[in-house]
Design an enzyme around this catalytic site. Sequence first.
Site, short mmCIF file in Angstrom:
data_model
loop_
_atom_site.label_atom_id
_atom_site.label_comp_id
_atom_site.label_asym_id
_atom_site.label_seq_id
_atom_site.Cartn_x
_atom_site.Cartn_y
_atom_site.Cartn_z
CG HIS A 155 3.26 8.81 -48.98
ND1 HIS A 155 2.81 10.03 -49.44
CD2 HIS A 155 3.51 8.07 -50.08
CE1 HIS A 155 2.78 10.01 -50.77
NE2 HIS A 155 3.20 8.84 -51.18
CG ASP A 363 1.53 11.67 -38.65
OD1 ASP A 363 1.51 10.73 -39.47
OD2 ASP A 363 0.51 12.24 -38.25
#
Length: 461
Positions: A155, A363
Site C-alpha cells: 500500500h 505517498d
Amino acid sequence: MSRLVIISNRVSAPSGGGAQGGLAIALSAALRESNGIWFGWSGEEIETFTGNINFQRNQGVATATIDLEAQDIDEYYNGFANRTLWPLFHYRIDLAEYERGFAGGYERVNARFAETVVPLIEEDDLVWVNDYHLIPLGRELRARGCENRIGFFLHIPWPPTRLLMSLPSHRELVESLFAYDVIGFQTEDSLDAFRGYARSQFDAEIDDAGVMTYDGHSVRLIADPIGIDTADFRASATSETARERFSRMRESADGRTMMIGVDRLDYSKGLQERFLGYERFLSANPEQQGKVFLLQIAPPSRGEVQSYQEIRATLDSLSGRINGEFSNVEWVPIRYVNKGYPREQLAGMYRAARVALVTPLRDGMNLVAKEYVAAQDEADPGVLILSRFAGAAEQLTDAILVNPHSPEEVSDAIATALAMPLEERIARWRAMMDNIEQEDVFWWRRRFTDMLEATPHEMTA
C-alpha cells in the site's frame, strides 16, 4: 470465488458505528462473498505470547486476531515497520533506523503470524497478505507447508534500487517476496522500481505480460491503484451530518474562502512544506490576506516514535509563526487542528472548501485526494492541488500538479486555483470524477483477487 483469507497487521472489523474506511468496506464485502476470514494483530499487548486466537463475527465478517508481547510491538511494529521500512520506502533514508533488534523482531512476528494462521487455511483458499509489515509472511507460510495461491499488495511506495540497498537486509527482504504468486503495487512507478531491483540484483526475467521468473518460480507483477467507495462517499457528502458540517463551516468562514488539508501527522505528508508554500502565497498576494484561510486537520499518530514528536513540534512552531506574522484581530490564516473527524463530517468540510491541498512528499496513493473530488458539488466544484509524488497523480491528471518541495509552485498553484473560472473547474472535476467512479475500491479488489485466482501456483523447485 474461492474462500479468501486476508492477512494484515491490524484487522478492521465491521461495527455498528459506521466508521469503517473504504478499504475495510471493500475487504469486508469480499470476505462475506467468499465466507472468508480476516487475520491480524488485535492491537492489544500481552505479557507472554500464547498464540491464542480471538474469533469473532461482526455483520457477516469473520475475524481472527492475536495479541503481541511488548517486545514484539516495540521491535516489529514501532521498530522495523515504522522506524526502518516506513521512512526508507518513503525516500527518507535520513530518518531510517537500522537496528538488529528491530529486524529480529520483524522476522519473529512474521513467523508467529504464519504459525498461528496456517491451521486456519484450507486447501483451496486464496491468501491475500497486505502491506509492508508482512513482507516475509509468504515465505514463512511456504516454510510451513502452505501451497495455496498467495498474493501480496503493498500500500506504500516501493523505493528506487539505490535507496533500498541502504537496508542491510535488502536482498533477503526482497527475496522473501518471491514466495508469492501475485505482487501488487499502487503505481506504475513503484512497479518499475521493483522490476529494476529484481533485474539488477537477482537477474530475474520479466516478460511483457508482467510475469517474473526467478529460481524456478513465477510471480505475476501488477500495478493496481486502490480507489475509494465512490458511491458511498458521494452519498456521505449529502447526508444530514455532512450538510450540517458544511453549513457550520460556511458560517465560520464568514465570507472568506476556505482551503483544506487532511493528513495524518507524518513527515511523508509534506505539511511543513505546505505551510511554507502557503506562507509564500500570503507574502506574494497581500490582497488575499484576510480573504482566505487554510484549515489543516492533522490527527497525531505513532507518538512514541521520536521523528513524529519532532514533526509535531515543528508544525506547532511554524503555524504559530505564520499566524503571528499575518493574522489580525478578525482573521487567522491557518486553523491547525490536531484531531480527527468522522468521515461524514469530513465530507461536509471537503464540500465547503474551494481548494484542497494534498501535497505529500511521497505517498503510495493518498485517498484524501479522491475523497475531496467525490465530495464536490458538480455544479460548483472545488479545485484539487496534488503532489506529483502522490500515487493518485498517475490517475488524477486534471488536478493542479505541483512539486511540494517548491514553495513557489505551491504558492502559484493556490493563486491559480482561487482564480480558476467555473467552466474550467467543472471540466477538471468531471475528468477526475470519471476515473474515481470507474476505478473505485471494489474495482481494485476484484482486479487483484481475480488475478490471484487465475494465477496457478508454481512451487519453487
